[in-house]
Design an enzyme around this catalytic site. Sequence first.
Site, PDB file in Angstrom:
ATOM      1  N   TRP A 151      47.814  28.312  35.528  1.00 23.97           N
ATOM      2  CA  TRP A 151      49.181  28.188  36.034  1.00 23.97           C
ATOM      3  C   TRP A 151      50.237  28.605  35.022  1.00 23.97           C
ATOM      4  CZ3 TRP A 151      51.212  25.200  32.378  1.00 23.97           C
ATOM      5  CH2 TRP A 151      50.347  24.299  31.737  1.00 23.97           C
ATOM      6  N   ASN A 152      49.874  28.805  33.748  1.00 24.52           N
ATOM      7  CA  ASN A 152      50.951  29.000  32.757  1.00 24.52           C
ATOM      8  C   ASN A 152      51.608  30.374  32.825  1.00 24.52           C
ATOM      9  OD1 ASN A 152      48.656  30.129  31.648  1.00 24.52           O
ATOM     10  ND2 ASN A 152      48.995  29.343  29.599  1.00 24.52           N
ATOM     11  N   LYS A 175      40.831  33.317  42.704  1.00 19.74           N
ATOM     12  CA  LYS A 175      41.219  31.925  43.000  1.00 19.74           C
ATOM     13  C   LYS A 175      42.273  31.575  41.946  1.00 19.74           C
ATOM     14  CE  LYS A 175      40.827  28.090  41.865  1.00 19.74           C
ATOM     15  NZ  LYS A 175      41.989  27.249  41.428  1.00 19.74           N
ATOM     16  N   PRO A 176      43.565  31.632  42.331  1.00 16.70           N
ATOM     17  CA  PRO A 176      44.601  31.278  41.361  1.00 16.70           C
ATOM     18  C   PRO A 176      44.669  29.763  41.192  1.00 16.70           C
ATOM     19  CG  PRO A 176      45.603  31.723  43.483  1.00 16.70           C
ATOM     20  CD  PRO A 176      44.123  31.956  43.663  1.00 16.70           C
ATOM     21  N   GLY A 229      41.487  30.088  31.136  1.00 19.39           N
ATOM     22  CA  GLY A 229      41.708  28.643  31.271  1.00 19.39           C
ATOM     23  C   GLY A 229      41.137  27.935  30.056  1.00 19.39           C
ATOM     24  N   SER A 230      40.776  26.685  30.249  1.00 22.91           N
ATOM     25  CA  SER A 230      40.332  25.886  29.106  1.00 22.91           C
ATOM     26  C   SER A 230      38.912  26.258  28.679  1.00 22.91           C
ATOM     27  CB  SER A 230      40.383  24.403  29.474  1.00 22.91           C
ATOM     28  OG  SER A 230      39.526  24.165  30.569  1.00 22.91           O
ATOM     29  N   GLU A 251      38.954  34.150  28.705  1.00 18.43           N
ATOM     30  CA  GLU A 251      40.124  33.929  27.836  1.00 18.43           C
ATOM     31  C   GLU A 251      40.332  32.433  27.796  1.00 18.43           C
ATOM     32  OE1 GLU A 251      41.640  36.089  26.155  1.00 18.43           O
ATOM     33  OE2 GLU A 251      41.252  38.011  27.133  1.00 18.43           O
ATOM     34  N   LEU A 252      39.953  31.797  26.680  1.00 15.50           N
ATOM     35  CA  LEU A 252      39.908  30.328  26.673  1.00 15.50           C
ATOM     36  C   LEU A 252      40.954  29.733  25.737  1.00 15.50           C
ATOM     37  CD1 LEU A 252      36.014  30.153  26.819  1.00 15.50           C
ATOM     38  CD2 LEU A 252      37.646  30.271  28.707  1.00 15.50           C
ATOM     39  N   GLU A 380      44.698  21.399  21.304  1.00 14.22           N
ATOM     40  CA  GLU A 380      45.752  22.294  21.781  1.00 14.22           C
ATOM     41  C   GLU A 380      46.853  21.403  22.370  1.00 14.22           C
ATOM     42  OE1 GLU A 380      44.187  24.957  24.752  1.00 14.22           O
ATOM     43  OE2 GLU A 380      45.456  26.593  24.068  1.00 14.22           O
TER      44      GLU A 380
HETATM   45  P1  ADP Z   1      44.485  24.338  32.620  1.00 10.55           P
HETATM   46  O1  ADP Z   1      44.450  23.184  31.681  1.00 10.55           O
HETATM   47  O2  ADP Z   1      45.234  25.509  32.144  1.00 10.55           O
HETATM   48  O3  ADP Z   1      44.794  23.956  34.035  1.00 10.55           O
HETATM   49  P2  ADP Z   1      41.826  24.734  33.486  1.00 10.55           P
HETATM   50  O4  ADP Z   1      40.722  25.402  32.757  1.00 10.55           O
HETATM   51  O5  ADP Z   1      41.641  23.315  33.894  1.00 10.55           O
HETATM   52  O6  ADP Z   1      43.051  24.919  32.531  1.00 10.55           O
HETATM   53  O7  ADP Z   1      42.259  25.541  34.762  1.00 10.55           O
HETATM   54  C1  ADP Z   1      42.324  26.935  34.832  1.00 10.55           C
HETATM   55  C2  ADP Z   1      41.841  27.370  36.184  1.00 10.55           C
HETATM   56  O8  ADP Z   1      40.510  26.909  36.344  1.00 10.55           O
HETATM   57  C3  ADP Z   1      42.632  26.824  37.374  1.00 10.55           C
HETATM   58  O9  ADP Z   1      42.708  27.833  38.373  1.00 10.55           O
HETATM   59  C4  ADP Z   1      41.756  25.693  37.862  1.00 10.55           C
HETATM   60  O10 ADP Z   1      41.918  25.463  39.246  1.00 10.55           O
HETATM   61  C5  ADP Z   1      40.378  26.215  37.560  1.00 10.55           C
HETATM   62  N1  ADP Z   1      39.331  25.196  37.389  1.00 10.55           N
HETATM   63  C6  ADP Z   1      39.431  23.943  36.882  1.00 10.55           C
HETATM   64  N2  ADP Z   1      38.236  23.334  36.886  1.00 10.55           N
HETATM   65  C7  ADP Z   1      37.341  24.204  37.399  1.00 10.55           C
HETATM   66  C8  ADP Z   1      35.920  24.179  37.665  1.00 10.55           C
HETATM   67  N3  ADP Z   1      35.178  23.126  37.382  1.00 10.55           N
HETATM   68  N4  ADP Z   1      35.357  25.285  38.196  1.00 10.55           N
HETATM   69  C9  ADP Z   1      36.087  26.379  38.470  1.00 10.55           C
HETATM   70  N5  ADP Z   1      37.408  26.468  38.244  1.00 10.55           N
HETATM   71  C10 ADP Z   1      38.037  25.408  37.716  1.00 10.55           C
END
Ligand code: ADP
EC number: 1.2.1.16
Length: 477
Positions: A151-152, A175-176, A229-230, A251-252, A380
């Site tokens: 989302w950032n 999948k955003p 994402g994370s 990209e983590l 972070e």
């Molecule tokens: P943030 O802390 O930036 O939200 P996340 O890694 O939790 O980082 O989320 C980034 C993306 O990953 C979002 O689109 C979120 O919906 C998706 N996401 C979160 N958990 C899962 C999962 N277990 N499997 C697949 N996608 C996920």
Amino acid sequence: MDSAWIFQHSFIDGQWLKGEGEFAVTNPADGSEIVRASRVSPSQVEQAITSAQRAFKGLKTTTAEQRSEVLYRWYELIMKHQHSLAELMTLEQGKPLAESQGEVAYGAGFVKWFAEQAKRSYGEIIPASKPEHRISVIKQGVGVVAGITPWNFPIAMITRKVAPAYAAGCSFVLKPSEHTPLCALALAHLAHQAGFPRGAFNVLLSDDAKAVGEQLTASETVRKFTFTGSTQVGSQLLKQCASTIKRTSMELGGNAPLLVFASADLDKAADGIIASKFRNAGQTCVCVNRVLADERIADKLLAKLQQRVAKLKVGPGTEEGVNIGPLIYPQAKTKVNELIDSALQEGATLVGERQSLEGNFVAPVLLSNVTSEMRISREEIFGPVLTVATFKDERQALQQANDTPYGLAAYFYSQDVAQIHRVAETLEYGMVGINEGLISNPVAPFGGVKQSGLGREGGHQGLEEYLEEKYLCLNLD
Ligand code: ADP
């Protein structure tokens, strides 16, 4: 906000498809509901993959030139609607309008860059070891790509995946983030206006990311998976991709240090720190997470930082002159406050004030006497909190900077040429800003080492992520 830009259903095979059930998309500045988005069903996810497969077959017959033209039109449409897209972004994500305008242009920059790069997926001719052989290598699109984005950066994180994929002749199932799906839908709408064929760019809406992620990663049709994402979620998705041996780009998370050496221009360093730290309210994976300053200049630097932090204005992103918008959701604020509390308990010193604000807003905080062992230095922060620790010499600075499992971005300020080379080469990071706090750019390879990820986005490298190499051996006899 013009309601023509607010879509609410998934975009599959060139059509808006209502899902099963709904989830709310809210404005982080006031918690109000913007729209109820429909949740994609498992059979619709399958439908998206099938339509992407069909689109991929069609794209195989297009030329790089044709794909380049489509991408260029997409770029022009995004820029034509820059203001509306920026308003939409501020509405669902919260960042100040000026930053949203900047992100739309930055995101569009990837589309333009890959419109240019589409024509440069050159192969290779290799001198053969037998007289009758002719050896060449051609590059072809990897196939159906699936991606999950955060989302950032609701636009740029998408364009830097979808544009190179399309340039390479690949179709995409995205999948955003459930927190910012509206920018993704607007982008898909414009991509189809620009000439993306049906099924070439599908957007799936869901607040059950885990279920959609499992389905996308399990699919044998999906040949490449790209995630931002994370680190925790990325690691899980990598495991899931293993069963079908997919190509992956990840990209983590990061834990960016910014080193200020004694020779640095302290005003420039302070400006760079503020720009890098407080962009997007501190919610970027390349935001400075910890400042490490030479102990001889630390007090001077702190005074300059304090002056600058005091001038930052917090408020809704739509308000004129605001530098820091709300955090994305209440739990984000709780986590940031916990990190500040734990740092203070562990011995950090608050410089200036710590204001308490309503809603998702967090006033900027400056902490000194921070050490590398504190939780706030190891995690972070993802919020507007600036921490300053000190070092005695270059060796200790580098040891502290590299003492993390992450390796995305690092920064340093120095005017000593030999030191600039030494430090740049020793930092274990994928990207290094030298006398510069803002480094993201479509022309350069963005990505991390260690647990910050795999692969690169942007640059000529960004296209390679979506290409397979095929070796051809021709016998002339
Ligand atoms: P943030 O802390 O930036 O939200 P996340 O890694 O939790 O980082 O989320 C980034 C993306 O990953 C979002 O689109 C979120 O919906 C998706 N996401 C979160 N958990 C899962 C999962 N277990 N499997 C697949 N996608 C996920």
